[in-house]
Design a protein around this motif. Structure first.
Motif, mmCIF file in Angstrom:
data_model
loop_
_atom_site.group_PDB
_atom_site.id
_atom_site.type_symbol
_atom_site.label_atom_id
_atom_site.label_comp_id
_atom_site.label_asym_id
_atom_site.label_seq_id
_atom_site.Cartn_x
_atom_site.Cartn_y
_atom_site.Cartn_z
ATOM 1 N N HIS A 171 0.745 -0.989 -0.057
ATOM 2 C CA HIS A 171 0.069 -0.014 0.077
ATOM 3 C C HIS A 171 0.899 1.230 0.114
ATOM 4 O O HIS A 171 1.960 1.136 0.628
ATOM 5 C CB HIS A 171 -0.909 0.086 1.320
ATOM 6 C CG HIS A 171 -1.933 -1.043 1.418
ATOM 7 N ND1 HIS A 171 -3.312 -1.002 1.027
ATOM 8 C CD2 HIS A 171 -1.681 -2.343 1.556
ATOM 9 C CE1 HIS A 171 -3.956 -2.215 0.960
ATOM 10 N NE2 HIS A 171 -3.092 -3.121 1.487
ATOM 11 N N SER A 172 0.146 2.247 -0.642
ATOM 12 C CA SER A 172 1.122 3.510 -0.897
ATOM 13 C C SER A 172 0.312 4.522 -1.067
ATOM 14 O O SER A 172 -0.729 4.589 -1.530
ATOM 15 C CB SER A 172 2.314 3.430 -1.953
ATOM 16 O OG SER A 172 2.995 4.559 -1.861
ATOM 17 N N ARG A 173 0.561 5.831 -0.437
ATOM 18 C CA ARG A 173 -0.149 7.146 -0.614
ATOM 19 C C ARG A 173 0.746 8.066 -0.682
ATOM 20 O O ARG A 173 1.892 8.294 -0.146
ATOM 21 C CB ARG A 173 -1.016 7.207 0.796
ATOM 22 C CG ARG A 173 -1.717 8.419 0.294
ATOM 23 C CD ARG A 173 -2.545 8.802 1.628
ATOM 24 N NE ARG A 173 -3.523 7.656 2.181
ATOM 25 C CZ ARG A 173 -4.782 7.544 1.921
ATOM 26 N NH1 ARG A 173 -5.387 8.457 0.968
ATOM 27 N NH2 ARG A 173 -5.561 6.436 2.004
ATOM 28 N N ALA A 174 0.302 8.956 -1.763
ATOM 29 C CA ALA A 174 1.449 10.242 -1.790
ATOM 30 C C ALA A 174 0.666 11.376 -2.760
ATOM 31 O O ALA A 174 -0.622 11.174 -3.001
ATOM 32 C CB ALA A 174 2.393 9.844 -3.003
ATOM 33 N N GLN A 175 1.101 12.541 -2.455
ATOM 34 C CA GLN A 175 0.673 13.583 -3.320
ATOM 35 C C GLN A 175 1.657 13.993 -4.335
ATOM 36 O O GLN A 175 2.888 14.252 -3.924
ATOM 37 C CB GLN A 175 0.468 14.942 -2.265
ATOM 38 C CG GLN A 175 -0.916 14.789 -1.454
ATOM 39 C CD GLN A 175 -0.997 16.021 -0.691
ATOM 40 O OE1 GLN A 175 -0.574 17.109 -0.772
ATOM 41 N NE2 GLN A 175 -2.011 16.036 0.180
ATOM 42 N N ASN A 178 -3.632 13.562 -5.147
ATOM 43 C CA ASN A 178 -3.816 12.831 -3.878
ATOM 44 C C ASN A 178 -4.040 11.384 -4.579
ATOM 45 O O ASN A 178 -5.098 10.948 -5.032
ATOM 46 C CB ASN A 178 -4.738 12.951 -2.907
ATOM 47 C CG ASN A 178 -4.448 12.449 -1.532
ATOM 48 O OD1 ASN A 178 -3.353 11.861 -1.444
ATOM 49 N ND2 ASN A 178 -5.609 12.490 -0.766
ATOM 50 N N VAL A 179 -2.779 10.343 -4.607
ATOM 51 C CA VAL A 179 -2.701 9.276 -5.157
ATOM 52 C C VAL A 179 -2.556 8.224 -4.031
ATOM 53 O O VAL A 179 -1.974 8.293 -3.055
ATOM 54 C CB VAL A 179 -1.571 9.061 -6.118
ATOM 55 C CG1 VAL A 179 -1.710 7.630 -7.055
ATOM 56 C CG2 VAL A 179 -1.500 10.476 -6.866
ATOM 57 N N TYR A 180 -3.507 6.967 -4.285
ATOM 58 C CA TYR A 180 -3.382 5.837 -3.282
ATOM 59 C C TYR A 180 -3.130 4.725 -4.145
ATOM 60 O O TYR A 180 -4.037 4.341 -5.072
ATOM 61 C CB TYR A 180 -4.576 5.945 -2.406
ATOM 62 C CG TYR A 180 -4.557 4.518 -1.542
ATOM 63 C CD1 TYR A 180 -4.136 4.532 -0.571
ATOM 64 C CD2 TYR A 180 -5.637 3.429 -1.971
ATOM 65 C CE1 TYR A 180 -4.248 3.404 0.359
ATOM 66 C CE2 TYR A 180 -5.679 2.336 -1.197
ATOM 67 C CZ TYR A 180 -4.954 2.149 0.012
ATOM 68 O OH TYR A 180 -5.054 1.113 0.824
ATOM 69 N N PHE A 185 -6.719 8.130 -7.585
ATOM 70 C CA PHE A 185 -6.148 9.285 -7.389
ATOM 71 C C PHE A 185 -7.517 10.537 -7.489
ATOM 72 O O PHE A 185 -8.352 10.379 -8.062
ATOM 73 C CB PHE A 185 -5.016 9.952 -8.067
ATOM 74 C CG PHE A 185 -5.380 10.031 -9.593
ATOM 75 C CD1 PHE A 185 -5.911 11.069 -10.238
ATOM 76 C CD2 PHE A 185 -5.149 8.951 -10.347
ATOM 77 C CE1 PHE A 185 -6.129 11.113 -11.420
ATOM 78 C CE2 PHE A 185 -5.147 9.173 -11.950
ATOM 79 C CZ PHE A 185 -6.038 10.313 -12.708
ATOM 80 N N HIS A 186 -7.331 11.522 -6.655
ATOM 81 C CA HIS A 186 -8.361 12.691 -6.646
ATOM 82 C C HIS A 186 -7.506 13.891 -6.926
ATOM 83 O O HIS A 186 -6.540 14.304 -6.575
ATOM 84 C CB HIS A 186 -8.902 12.763 -5.203
ATOM 85 C CG HIS A 186 -10.194 13.717 -5.457
ATOM 86 N ND1 HIS A 186 -11.032 13.340 -5.976
ATOM 87 C CD2 HIS A 186 -10.309 14.816 -4.756
ATOM 88 C CE1 HIS A 186 -12.133 14.552 -5.643
ATOM 89 N NE2 HIS A 186 -11.457 15.289 -5.109
ATOM 90 N N GLU A 219 -7.779 22.299 -6.836
ATOM 91 C CA GLU A 219 -8.720 23.601 -6.443
ATOM 92 C C GLU A 219 -8.554 23.497 -4.964
ATOM 93 O O GLU A 219 -8.399 24.675 -4.286
ATOM 94 C CB GLU A 219 -9.971 23.145 -6.724
ATOM 95 C CG GLU A 219 -11.181 24.291 -6.187
ATOM 96 C CD GLU A 219 -10.814 25.421 -7.111
ATOM 97 O OE1 GLU A 219 -11.307 26.370 -6.553
ATOM 98 O OE2 GLU A 219 -10.094 25.621 -8.071
ATOM 99 N N LEU A 220 -8.313 22.370 -4.055
ATOM 100 C CA LEU A 220 -8.320 22.382 -2.609
ATOM 101 C C LEU A 220 -6.899 23.219 -2.461
ATOM 102 O O LEU A 220 -6.392 23.932 -1.456
ATOM 103 C CB LEU A 220 -8.150 21.155 -2.095
ATOM 104 C CG LEU A 220 -9.479 20.389 -2.329
ATOM 105 C CD1 LEU A 220 -9.276 19.069 -1.624
ATOM 106 C CD2 LEU A 220 -10.484 21.187 -1.471
#
Length: 465
Positions: free
Chosen positions: A193-197, A210-212, A230-231, A235-236
């Motif tokens: 599992h991995s998460r990153a921006q 924002n990627v998972y 990813f999202h 805008e955020l």
């Protein structure tokens, strides 16, 4: 099935035996009668006729046995073959034969169960497909060979891809940004599992994702591939930066007048008040800075109010000509200070809006025009109807705006010329308030500008019905 076949074989053998026994009895009875006959032909004719009758009777009985027992089995076999092919609507005919009725009923129950299971599976697949296609996040699934096995619409739209050029392709061949490709490769190689921006350039714009990523595990802990979701948080990120800039700008804008008021008041308290000229000069500065502080606070309160969710104006039929004249009257002293000429090209137009808020809009536009215009220039205000909308234009002959900066005009605290705006007492919030108030009226505002020539603000408002 074997016992049924045995019973059917035994039955046929019994029938054949009975036929032969009957034929033997007939021959045995006829031989004494025709033993002394000179013409033996009649005996053979009788025997042939009897044998033919026996065969005919056996054929009738055999066909009946086949019809009753064999055909249902053949029908059941054909139905089973259709089920194997995936045709779960096929049904076996249920005859009265005891040997096959149970088989036919069992096959039909199996077919109905398979049809129900298939219907549920199809419905679940449709639900899953709808969920994946309409989820707000982009999704891509890659199998254990590295080929793209599933992709949804947001993913294709994000990178301007098509299904034909994506499905079945190796993930390095689909031309996604290398930052995302590196993330996919890391998840694919480590199976964790991995998460990153991640940030990347899309044309001239900076995008933030924002990627998972996670491995896909099947039965018996078998690794089937990976899934990446990813999202788009561009805008955020932009709003977060605006918030940070807003806090920094508010702190700076408040600190300047407060520091001035504090510094000059401390100087007066230290004895400067004894000099009348110094006292009056310092008090004038304190008064000016107090007015600037009050204006900033009022603009902040106004902006906070119009940015609130659910903010609505008190709209009603309003004569726009009267609104413009009222705003001009309030700004006239500032216009006279610079000897700016004011040209009005106004036609009677009734809009559906809030008169007080519209006066505020026109005042902010006129203040902005006066601030960035030189002495002895001209400001033109136009009011007319076009395409069933009221059009208000405020045109100046000021310094103008670079085309690259027009998109930032309505940001809070943004100034084209910071020194000039501050010297004039501006807060940098006027145009932001204008934009929100016009949108609250279900209208829009546009800007057209050329450096050294001037700027034209155009407002579109709905007409009163």
């Amino acid at each position: 099935m074997k016992s049924f076949r045995h019973r059917l074989l035994i039955t046929l053998l019994v029938w054949i035996g009975m036929m032969l026994a009957g034929l033997f009895i007939v021959v045995h009875q006829l031989l004494p009668i025709y033993a002394n006959a000179e013409n033996k032909t009649e005996i053979w004719l009788v025997l042939f006729f009897a044998f033919f009758l026996a065969l005919l009777f056996s054929a009738i009985v055999g066909s009946r046995i086949i019809e009753v027992n064999i055909k249902p089995i053949e029908n059941a076999t054909e139905t089973a073959m259709e089920l194997v092919k995936g045709n779960y609507r096929a049904r076996a005919s249920e005859s009265n034969a005891q040997a096959s009725v149970e088989l036919s009923r069992t096959i039909n129950v199996l077919a109905r169960n398979l049809q129900e299971i298939t219907a549920v599976r199809v419905m679940e697949q449709e639900r899953l497909k709808t969920l994946i296609e309409n989820m707000g996040s982009a999704l891509i699934m890659i199998d254990r060979q590295g080929a793209v096995s599933l992709v949804n619409k947001p993913f294709l739209e994000e990178f301007e891809l098509s299904t034909e050029n994506t499905l079945g392709k190796f993930y390095k061949e689909i031309h996604v940004p290398y930052e995302l490709e590196d993330f996919i490769e890391n998840v694919f190689m480590t199976e964790t599992h991995s998460r990153a921006q991640i940030e990347f350039m899309s044309g001239l714009n900076l995008k933030n994702l924002n990627v998972y990523g996670a491995p896909v595990i099947g039965e018996h802990q078998r690794w089937l591939g990976i899934v990446i979701v990813f999202h788009d948080i561009t805008e955020l990120k932009r709003l977060e930066q605006i918030r940070k800039d807003f806090v920094a700008n508010v702190s700076h804008e408040l600190r300047t007048p407060v520091t001035s008021i504090k510094g000059f008041s401390e100087t007066l308290l230290d004895g400067a008040y004894k000099d009348t000229d110094t006292l009056l000069s310092f008090l004038e500065i304190v008064h000016t800075e107090s007015n600037r502080l009050e204006m900033l606070i009022n603009d902040l309160l106004d902006l906070s109010n119009v940015e609130q969710s659910g903010f609505e104006v008190k709209a009603q039929p309003t004569e726009m000509k009267a609104v413009i004249k009222r705003a001009v009257e309030m700004i006239q002293p500032k216009i006279n200070e610079k000897s700016i000429g004011l040209k009005l090209e106004i036609k009677p137009v009734t809009v559906y809006g809030d008169a007080n808020r519209l006066i505020q809009v026109i005042m902010n536009l006129l203040i902005n025009a006066v601030t960035y215009s030189g002495n002895n220039t001209e400001i033109t205000i136009r009011l007319f109807v076009k395409d069933n909308q009221a059009v208000i234009q405020v045109e100046d002959q000021g310094i103008g705006i670079e085309s690259s900066e027009i998109g930032r005009l309505f940001e809070r605290f943004y100034r084209v010329d910071r020194a000039r705006s501050r010297n004039s007492g501006g807060t940098g919030l006027g145009l932001s308030i204008v934009k929100h108030l016009i949108e609250a009226h279900h209208g829009k505002v546009e800007v057209d500008s050329a450096v050294g020539v001037g700027t034209t603000f155009t407002i579109y408002l709905p007409l009163a019905s």
